[in-house]
Scaffold this active site. Structure first.
Site, PDB file in Angstrom:
ATOM      1  N   ARG A   1      84.263  40.917  17.325  1.00 34.07           N
ATOM      2  CA  ARG A   1      84.582  41.467  17.647  1.00 34.07           C
ATOM      3  C   ARG A   1      85.126  42.657  18.169  1.00 34.07           C
ATOM      4  NH1 ARG A   1      90.392  40.786  19.622  1.00 34.07           N
ATOM      5  NH2 ARG A   1      90.868  41.089  21.667  1.00 34.07           N
TER       6      ARG A   1
ATOM      7  N   HIS B   1      90.912  48.293  25.159  1.00 31.96           N
ATOM      8  CA  HIS B   1      92.220  48.202  24.136  1.00 31.96           C
ATOM      9  C   HIS B   1      92.883  48.807  23.606  1.00 31.96           C
ATOM     10  CE1 HIS B   1      92.607  45.186  19.549  1.00 31.96           C
ATOM     11  NE2 HIS B   1      93.669  45.701  19.671  1.00 31.96           N
TER      12      HIS B   1
ATOM     13  N   GLU C   1      92.247  36.778  17.361  1.00 29.21           N
ATOM     14  CA  GLU C   1      93.214  37.063  16.853  1.00 29.21           C
ATOM     15  C   GLU C   1      93.739  35.945  16.148  1.00 29.21           C
ATOM     16  OE1 GLU C   1      95.434  41.058  17.159  1.00 29.21           O
ATOM     17  OE2 GLU C   1      93.212  41.983  18.688  1.00 29.21           O
TER      18      GLU C   1
ATOM     19  N   GLU D   1      95.287  41.951  25.311  1.00 32.57           N
ATOM     20  CA  GLU D   1      97.188  41.997  25.449  1.00 32.57           C
ATOM     21  C   GLU D   1      97.429  42.467  26.375  1.00 32.57           C
ATOM     22  OE1 GLU D   1      98.025  42.824  21.370  1.00 32.57           O
ATOM     23  OE2 GLU D   1      97.219  41.185  20.468  1.00 32.57           O
TER      24      GLU D   1
ATOM     25  N   ASN E   1      95.399  35.427  21.057  1.00 31.97           N
ATOM     26  CA  ASN E   1      95.601  36.676  20.040  1.00 31.97           C
ATOM     27  C   ASN E   1      96.975  35.359  19.551  1.00 31.97           C
ATOM     28  OD1 ASN E   1      93.391  37.817  20.683  1.00 31.97           O
ATOM     29  ND2 ASN E   1      94.812  39.963  20.524  1.00 31.97           N
TER      30      ASN E   1
ATOM     31  N   TYR F   1     100.217  35.422  16.227  1.00 30.03           N
ATOM     32  CA  TYR F   1     100.283  35.594  14.910  1.00 30.03           C
ATOM     33  C   TYR F   1     102.356  35.189  14.821  1.00 30.03           C
ATOM     34  CZ  TYR F   1      97.575  39.279  15.315  1.00 30.03           C
ATOM     35  OH  TYR F   1      96.092  40.145  15.346  1.00 30.03           O
TER      36      TYR F   1
HETATM   37  O1  IFM Z   1      96.767  45.587  15.510  1.00 29.11           O
HETATM   38  C1  IFM Z   1      97.280  44.915  16.281  1.00 29.11           C
HETATM   39  C2  IFM Z   1      95.690  44.443  17.226  1.00 29.11           C
HETATM   40  O2  IFM Z   1      95.375  45.727  17.974  1.00 29.11           O
HETATM   41  C3  IFM Z   1      96.242  43.650  19.058  1.00 29.11           C
HETATM   42  N1  IFM Z   1      97.186  42.506  18.650  1.00 29.11           N
HETATM   43  C4  IFM Z   1      98.120  42.892  17.250  1.00 29.11           C
HETATM   44  C5  IFM Z   1      97.903  43.060  16.003  1.00 29.11           C
HETATM   45  C6  IFM Z   1      98.488  43.564  14.906  1.00 29.11           C
HETATM   46  O3  IFM Z   1      99.713  44.022  15.538  1.00 29.11           O
END
Ligand code: IFM
Length: 451
Positions: free
Chosen positions: A77, A121, A355, A166, A296, A298
């Site tokens: 990706r 992006h 992500e 995002e 995405n 985290y």
């Molecule tokens: O590095 C970023 C990415 O560009 C977009 N999502 C979160 C990642 C980590 O912060």
């Protein structure tokens, strides 16, 4: 030890984005982007680094593809830099920019790696920012023009497209908090930007379908499962607010529900003229059917009511769990809960985790080996959570680690390392970390072994 197998056709990938890895910021006719301008402005990037050269992927992409191939990666990706294609954002096309991505896509296909291309992006052409950028409605036409150029050129070979990555971060971190380019602090501008991102997605999807028949098209959202800091009704409300702001403001319109009424009311004080930037048929475009949702993930968010006049809650982190070097709590259960919630609340047709990953700065030891056990554990635990979600009926079709290699982490510069591959930013040498060797085996067996 237990071995957990993934579905036969599960896609194992890894991800990057243009500004974060390419370098060559002013080569071959590329125009300036808002991130070039932002990173060149003193004081904006914590360690004063820039994406000018960074991983030099623009010149080293054949080696990077070879490295991915040697790690068994099935899908890559990446994003396309709009100012390489249209240096002024609209109008004159730069053939050298198109050629670069054409060669990249051909190289990936030759290596048997499926390209997943993201159109936006974050590196908006500065020329479009100078005209007002995402808060202004003209940007929707600019984005569809760009989409048409790119997908006409690559649509025969790229079968997986993402419009935006995002939109919450673009709109709010860039226009309300001012931590990302273009660095504004204006709530109305952020809400206008969010709307034009959604609308431009809706208008771009039919163009992609026409130029790339049969390809999968979707949007990628950064989502976070939200939790109240205490069982009190006020904290419950605070968690609902954060959920509305980060998740529902984007999910609801994409899945046919318009903007959530509670959040329209919550934002009303920032919007003296209401949602005057929304036109009658906008939602018909925004809710265009897509093939997948990119997630995405985290960490989670914990919210506490702070009794502010505007009800704006505080996002706190009382957890004693491990944290990554970004200061983000490691909380894999949040991914399971998020995926099951998306399935039950929105009936998303197909989901990719586009992500997931962790920032740890472990570097090479005396033997040149990078022992990033904490990242490996993070990835394994999130894959276990993903597998549980699949067992619960979530249509999860693939997983992309963030990131393939260490890169430019936006306002944090090179001080945060998310890569499975170590990059020496002086010599530009790449060294696969232990997590990369582990991921290679996961892909080979289509399975993880859990403790
Ligand atoms: O590095 C970023 C990415 O560009 C977009 N999502 C979160 C990642 C980590 O912060």
């Amino acid at each position: 030890m237990t071995t957990i197998h993934f579905p036969e056709d599960f896609v194992w990938g890894t991800a990057t984005s243009s500004y974060q890895i390419e370098g060559a910021w002013n080569e071959d006719g590329k125009g300036e982007s808002i991130w070039d301008r932002f990173a060149h402005t003193p004081g904006k990037i914590e360690d004063n680094s820039t994406g000018d050269v960074i991983c030099d992927h623009y010149h080293r992409w054949p080696d990077d593809i070879q490295l991915m191939q040697s790690l068994n990666v099935q899908a890559y990706r990446f994003s396309i830099a709009w100012p390489r294609i249209l240096p002024q954002g609209m109008g004159k096309v730069n053939p050298k920019g198109l050629d670069f991505y054409s060669r990249l896509v051909d190289g990936l296909l030759e290596a048997n790696i499926t390209p997943f291309a993201t159109l936006y992006h974050w590196d908006l052409p500065q020329a479009l920012q100078d005209k007002g950028g995402w808060p202004e409605r003209f940007i929707v036409d600019a984005f569809t023009e760009y989409t048409d150029v790119v997908t006409r050129h690559l649509g025969d070979r790229v079968r997986h497209w993402t419009t935006h990555n995002e939109p919450w971060v673009i709109a709010f971190v860039g226009h309300q908090m001012g931590e990302h380019a273009p660095g504004w602090q204006d709530y109305v501008a952020a809400l206008r930007a969010a709307h034009h991102l959604l609308l431009s997605h809706g208008r771009a999807v039919p163009i992609i379908r026409a130029n790339s028949p049969g390809a999968e098209v979707g949007m990628v959202l950064n989502l976070t499962q939200t939790y109240p800091a205490s069982p009190s009704p006020a904290d419950y409300q605070a968690a609902r607010w954060v959920d509305g702001w980060i998740n529902r403001w984007f999910l609801d319109p994409l899945y046919g529900r318009h903007y959530p009424a509670d959040m329209v009311a919550a934002f009303s004080e920032y919007l003296p003229h209401g949602l005057d930037f929304v036109q009658a048929d906008d939602f018909a475009a925004v809710t265009v059917p897509t093939d997948y949702l990119g997630v995405n993930y985290y960490t989670r968010s914990i919210a506490r009511d702070q009794n502010a006049p505007d009800n704006h809650p505080q996002v706190i982190d009382p957890s004693t769990n491990e944290h990554t070097e970004m200061g983000w709590e490691v909380y894999a259960d949040g991914l399971f809960e998020l995926l099951t919630r998306l399935h039950t609340d929105y009936r998303t047709p197909k989901i990719y985790i586009t992500e997931n990953g962790a920032s740890y700065s472990d570097g090479p030891n005396g033997d040149g080996r990078v022992s990033d056990t904490r990242r490996l554990n993070y990835l394994r635990d999130h894959l276990m959570a993903s597998h549980r979600a699949i067992e619960n009926g979530v249509p999860l079709a693939g997983y992309f680690t963030w990131s393939f290699m260490d890169n430019f982490e936006w306002a944090k510069g090179i001080s945060q390392r998310f890569g499975m591959v170590w990059v020496d930013f002086e010599t530009l040498q790449r060294i696969p970390k232990d997590s990369a060797w582990w991921y290679k085996k996961v892909i080979a067996h289509n399975a993880i072994t859990t403790p």
